[in-house]
Write a protein that holds these residues in place. Structure first.
Motif, short mmCIF file in Angstrom:
data_model
loop_
_atom_site.label_atom_id
_atom_site.label_comp_id
_atom_site.label_asym_id
_atom_site.label_seq_id
_atom_site.Cartn_x
_atom_site.Cartn_y
_atom_site.Cartn_z
N MET A 1 38.08 10.01 -29.93
CA MET A 1 36.70 9.84 -29.32
C MET A 1 35.61 10.72 -30.03
O MET A 1 35.81 11.97 -29.99
N ASP A 5 30.42 10.32 -27.28
CA ASP A 5 31.16 9.61 -26.49
C ASP A 5 31.68 10.44 -25.14
O ASP A 5 31.72 10.11 -24.04
N LYS A 6 32.22 11.69 -26.03
CA LYS A 6 32.69 12.59 -24.91
C LYS A 6 31.31 13.19 -24.12
O LYS A 6 31.58 13.26 -22.78
N LYS A 8 28.77 11.47 -23.30
CA LYS A 8 28.38 10.28 -22.20
C LYS A 8 29.21 10.56 -20.97
O LYS A 8 28.74 10.33 -19.79
N SER A 9 30.56 10.57 -21.06
CA SER A 9 31.30 10.72 -20.06
C SER A 9 31.17 11.94 -19.00
O SER A 9 31.11 12.04 -17.89
N ILE A 10 30.96 13.00 -19.84
CA ILE A 10 30.73 14.17 -19.40
C ILE A 10 29.24 14.01 -18.35
O ILE A 10 29.16 14.62 -17.33
N HIS A 12 27.76 11.61 -17.37
CA HIS A 12 27.96 10.59 -16.06
C HIS A 12 28.60 10.98 -15.19
O HIS A 12 28.34 10.65 -13.70
N SER A 13 29.94 11.76 -15.34
CA SER A 13 30.56 12.22 -14.42
C SER A 13 29.70 13.55 -13.53
O SER A 13 29.98 13.54 -12.36
N SER A 44 30.50 22.14 -20.83
CA SER A 44 31.32 21.07 -21.32
C SER A 44 30.91 20.12 -22.67
O SER A 44 31.36 20.02 -23.57
N GLU A 101 21.06 13.91 -15.70
CA GLU A 101 21.02 12.83 -16.65
C GLU A 101 20.08 13.32 -17.64
O GLU A 101 20.32 13.50 -19.02
#
Length: 133
Positions: A1, A5-6, A8-10, A12-13, A44, A101
């Protein structure tokens, strides 16, 4: 990853968590929880890009997030005082998601340059991103 990509996940979470917290119908209860969510997101993101955050950078992040959260909170929480209106929580949640965001992607854009982000930079990065929106 990949780091992006990491990230984006961080982001959005953290945005989903911020939105959930801001849905509270009780005025000003969300502010104390939004700052740790957003600062945790920033920390993060630095880890995802293999950069360390120094104590000064964390302090800058806290001040910037607190300043933006205060402005966001005044509007949304004012509506929560009107019984039955119901839009205060919706306004707060929408704003919290959007602001989280914006903060996250502003940090990612800076980290993507490959330059080391200095402790004093974070406050400026966040404030500039919020001003543009």
């Amino acid at each position: 990853m990949t780091p992006k990509d990491k990230a984006k996940s961080i982001i959005h979470s953290a945005s989903a968590a911020a939105g959930s917290v801001a849905l509270s119908p009780i005025p000003f209860t969300d502010a104390a929880l939004l700052v740790p969510i957003q600062v945790g997101m920033i920390t993060s993101l630095f880890k995802a890009y293999d950069q360390k955050m120094m104590q000064g950078a964390i302090r800058g992040a806290v001040w910037a997030v607190a300043a933006t959260s205060f402005g966001r909170g005044v509007v949304g929480n004012a509506f929560k005082f009107v019984p039955g209106l119901g839009t205060g929580a919706t306004i707060s949640a929408t704003t919290a998601v959007g602001l989280t965001e914006v903060i996250g992607w502003a940090i990612v854009n800076e980290l993507e340059t490959g330059n080391k982000v200095q402790p004093g930079d974070i406050f400026g990065i966040i404030m500039n991103a919020v001003k543009k929106r």
